[in-house]
Design a protein around this motif. Structure first.
Motif, mmCIF file in Angstrom:
data_model
loop_
_atom_site.group_PDB
_atom_site.id
_atom_site.type_symbol
_atom_site.label_atom_id
_atom_site.label_comp_id
_atom_site.label_asym_id
_atom_site.label_seq_id
_atom_site.Cartn_x
_atom_site.Cartn_y
_atom_site.Cartn_z
ATOM 1 N N GLY A 96 0.812 -1.212 0.000
ATOM 2 C CA GLY A 96 0.000 0.000 0.000
ATOM 3 C C GLY A 96 0.840 1.254 0.000
ATOM 4 N N GLY A 97 0.143 2.357 -0.177
ATOM 5 C CA GLY A 97 0.780 3.659 -0.223
ATOM 6 C C GLY A 97 -0.169 4.652 -0.836
ATOM 7 N N ALA B 42 -3.909 -1.403 0.494
ATOM 8 C CA ALA B 42 -4.575 -0.274 1.135
ATOM 9 C C ALA B 42 -4.202 0.980 0.351
ATOM 10 C CB ALA B 42 -4.157 -0.149 2.591
ATOM 11 N N VAL B 43 -5.219 1.753 -0.036
ATOM 12 C CA VAL B 43 -5.017 2.883 -0.941
ATOM 13 C C VAL B 43 -5.130 4.197 -0.182
ATOM 14 C CG1 VAL B 43 -5.875 4.020 -3.030
ATOM 15 C CG2 VAL B 43 -5.972 1.515 -2.842
ATOM 16 N N GLY B 44 -4.120 5.048 -0.332
ATOM 17 C CA GLY B 44 -4.137 6.357 0.306
ATOM 18 C C GLY B 44 -4.524 7.453 -0.663
ATOM 19 N N ASN B 45 -4.631 8.679 -0.149
ATOM 20 C CA ASN B 45 -4.820 9.828 -1.012
ATOM 21 C C ASN B 45 -3.583 10.020 -1.881
ATOM 22 O OD1 ASN B 45 -7.409 10.532 -0.067
ATOM 23 N ND2 ASN B 45 -6.549 11.683 1.657
ATOM 24 N N ILE B 46 -3.640 10.961 -2.794
ATOM 25 C CA ILE B 46 -2.515 11.160 -3.703
ATOM 26 C C ILE B 46 -1.258 11.511 -2.910
ATOM 27 C CG2 ILE B 46 -1.605 12.614 -5.549
ATOM 28 C CD1 ILE B 46 -4.428 12.733 -6.668
ATOM 29 N N PHE B 47 -0.227 10.686 -3.105
ATOM 30 C CA PHE B 47 1.086 10.851 -2.469
ATOM 31 C C PHE B 47 0.986 10.875 -0.946
ATOM 32 C CE2 PHE B 47 2.856 13.320 -6.392
ATOM 33 C CZ PHE B 47 2.744 12.180 -7.147
ATOM 34 N N ALA B 48 -0.001 10.190 -0.389
ATOM 35 C CA ALA B 48 -0.187 10.173 1.065
ATOM 36 C C ALA B 48 -0.471 8.741 1.517
ATOM 37 C CB ALA B 48 -1.334 11.085 1.484
ATOM 38 N N SER B 49 0.000 8.418 2.689
ATOM 39 C CA SER B 49 -0.200 7.076 3.223
ATOM 40 C C SER B 49 -1.673 6.761 3.428
ATOM 41 C CB SER B 49 0.532 6.949 4.569
ATOM 42 O OG SER B 49 0.169 5.755 5.233
ATOM 43 N N ARG C 232 16.728 6.214 4.097
ATOM 44 C CA ARG C 232 16.423 6.309 2.674
ATOM 45 C C ARG C 232 14.962 5.996 2.371
ATOM 46 N NH1 ARG C 232 21.805 3.397 -0.012
ATOM 47 N NH2 ARG C 232 23.178 5.213 0.229
ATOM 48 N N ARG C 233 14.441 6.667 1.352
ATOM 49 C CA ARG C 233 13.060 6.426 0.948
ATOM 50 C C ARG C 233 12.989 5.262 -0.043
ATOM 51 N NH1 ARG C 233 13.802 12.290 -1.571
ATOM 52 N NH2 ARG C 233 14.974 11.741 -3.441
ATOM 53 N N GLY C 234 11.819 4.684 -0.145
ATOM 54 C CA GLY C 234 11.596 3.634 -1.126
ATOM 55 C C GLY C 234 11.062 4.223 -2.411
ATOM 56 N N ILE C 235 11.633 3.794 -3.546
ATOM 57 C CA ILE C 235 11.088 4.231 -4.831
ATOM 58 C C ILE C 235 10.796 2.986 -5.669
ATOM 59 C CG2 ILE C 235 11.911 6.592 -4.740
ATOM 60 C CD1 ILE C 235 14.294 5.832 -6.468
ATOM 61 N N ALA C 236 11.245 2.929 -6.900
ATOM 62 C CA ALA C 236 10.823 1.840 -7.789
ATOM 63 C C ALA C 236 11.284 0.465 -7.342
ATOM 64 C CB ALA C 236 11.317 2.113 -9.210
ATOM 65 N N GLY C 237 12.329 0.396 -6.505
ATOM 66 C CA GLY C 237 12.796 -0.890 -6.007
ATOM 67 C C GLY C 237 11.767 -1.636 -5.183
ATOM 68 N N GLU C 238 10.727 -0.936 -4.734
ATOM 69 C CA GLU C 238 9.650 -1.616 -4.016
ATOM 70 C C GLU C 238 9.081 -2.764 -4.846
ATOM 71 O OE1 GLU C 238 6.595 0.667 -2.023
ATOM 72 O OE2 GLU C 238 7.877 2.437 -2.027
ATOM 73 N N LEU D 97 4.253 -4.504 3.402
ATOM 74 C CA LEU D 97 5.358 -3.991 2.589
ATOM 75 C C LEU D 97 5.020 -2.572 2.168
ATOM 76 C CD1 LEU D 97 5.841 -7.084 0.224
ATOM 77 C CD2 LEU D 97 7.019 -6.629 2.378
ATOM 78 N N TYR D 98 5.908 -1.626 2.478
ATOM 79 C CA TYR D 98 5.623 -0.223 2.178
ATOM 80 C C TYR D 98 6.934 0.563 2.111
ATOM 81 C CZ TYR D 98 6.080 -0.123 7.282
ATOM 82 O OH TYR D 98 6.539 -0.293 8.567
ATOM 83 N N GLY D 99 6.848 1.762 1.564
ATOM 84 C CA GLY D 99 8.027 2.604 1.437
ATOM 85 C C GLY D 99 8.377 3.294 2.741
ATOM 86 N N ASN D 100 9.628 3.657 2.875
ATOM 87 C CA ASN D 100 10.131 4.260 4.109
ATOM 88 C C ASN D 100 9.819 5.764 4.137
ATOM 89 O OD1 ASN D 100 11.470 4.473 6.559
ATOM 90 N ND2 ASN D 100 13.481 4.729 5.620
ATOM 91 N N TYR D 101 8.557 6.063 4.402
ATOM 92 C CA TYR D 101 8.088 7.436 4.531
ATOM 93 C C TYR D 101 7.399 7.572 5.884
ATOM 94 C CZ TYR D 101 8.907 7.555 -0.488
ATOM 95 O OH TYR D 101 9.495 7.470 -1.725
#
Length: 334
Positions: free
Chosen positions: A53-54, A75-82, A150-156, A104-108
């Motif tokens: 999710g993200g 799980a779906v968040g708002n645009i660019f929001a958890s 570090r943040r997660g990007i396409a490697g997720e 599994l989620y990005g480090n934000y």
């Protein structure tokens, strides 16, 4: 800003509704929460559930990767929001088959907080064991000594692939988490931004950049990169991205890697294949073997221009995970 939308306040709900209607054989919406989506197919008892999710705006990530061999729910968040803890918990309850669920989620910051809260609620209120693994593949977002920042990007995408396979193979909760973390530890990404995206609610660009500039190390939400400079050729961009990745992880002659050249939303496939061409040349010159390659829009940022390059170093176990078949609406591998 020109977008095909109705009321900007309803873009996520209408997008989710359209997605579920387009792929009813793959995914369904839970009645308890319209931001909670799960696989429409039966999963076996005793299998560890995979929950991703993200924020919205990264399509086909994240809802596009619910399906056989990858995630069981999103799980779906708002645009660019958890997403908030509520849809995360509803998905958790729906996909638990008695062996627990891995998040599994990005480090934000927002994702770390909300997935953490949902895990506590699942444990205390539902007696469901939850394991978690964060993606932190972006080498531009923090120095190597502070990798945990570090943040997660396409490697997720590779982490979803590895964890989904491990769950299918019957690994228990702790082992699925181990494989997910191993995939993350062996994955590095770096991106370049060429043009901003426009948020539907505001109509304003996510960042400012001139027509003849590029931003090296840009984040998927428009976070600033390492440096802003003049627009370079595709080869020069690929050289810089691969150089910084290889400086951060030990990949030697004879090693196998998986490569992802990921578009950020508005970059033509033509451009992405030109970048991949140079990535392959660099790796070949170093004796590094490409085991599999992926080129296209995998985790985007609305209509942002640019791309990222991701390398995952393989061993026998990760190779087994990469080879596992997948059948999702936005990704099929046989």
């Amino acid at each position: 800003m020109k977008k095909l939308m109705n009321d900007p306040k309803n873009v996520v709900e209408e997008m989710v509704e359209g997605y579920v209607k387009a792929h009813p054989d793959y995914i369904k919406q839970l009645p308890e929460n319209d931001r909670a989506l799960v696989t429409a197919r039966e999963t076996s008892d005793g299998k560890v559930g995979i929950l991703i999710g993200g924020g919205s705006g990264h399509e086909p990530g994240f809802l596009g990767y619910v399906g056989d061999g990858m995630a069981d729910g999103v799980a779906v968040g708002n645009i660019f929001a958890s997403p908030s803890p509520d849809p995360i918990l509803e998905v958790t309850k729906a996909i638990d088959k008695g062996a627990g669920v891995v998040y599994l989620y990005g480090n934000y910051a927002g994702d770390v907080m909300n997935f953490g809260m949902a895990a506590e609620m699942a444990d205390l209120e539902e007696d469901i064991q939850v394991g978690m693994a964060k993606a932190s593949d972006d080498v531009a977002s923090a120095p190597k000594a502070e990798k945990e920042k570090r943040r997660g990007i396409a490697g997720e995408f590779f982490i979803y692939k590895a964890a989904g396979a491990a769950a299918d193979f019957g690994y228990d909760l702790n082992e699925v988490v181990r494989v997910a973390n191993k995939a993350n530890d062996n994955t590095r990404s770096m991106g370049v931004g060429l043009s901003p995206c426009y948020l539907p609610q505001t109509g304003k660009p996510s960042f400012e950049i001139e027509d003849d500039e590029m931003e090296i190390g840009l984040g998927h939400h428009g976070e600033p990169g390492i440096e802003k400079g003049p627009l370079e050729t595709a080869d020069r961009v690929a050289d810089r991205l691969v150089q910084d990745i290889l400086a951060d992880i030990e990949i030697n002659e004879g090693d196998n890697v998986v490569v992802l050249v990921n578009g950020l939303g508005s970059t033509p496939r033509m451009d992405l294949y030109i970048v991949f061409r140079r990535v392959e040349q660099i790796l070949s010159e170093k004796g590094i073997k490409i085991y599999r390659s992926y080129v296209g829009d995998y985790i985007t940022s609305l209509e942002m221009g640019g791309c990222s390059v991701t390398l995952m170093k393989l061993d026998d176990e990760l190779t087994k995970m990469v080879d596992h078949p997948v059948d999702c609406p936005m990704f099929v591998q046989k």
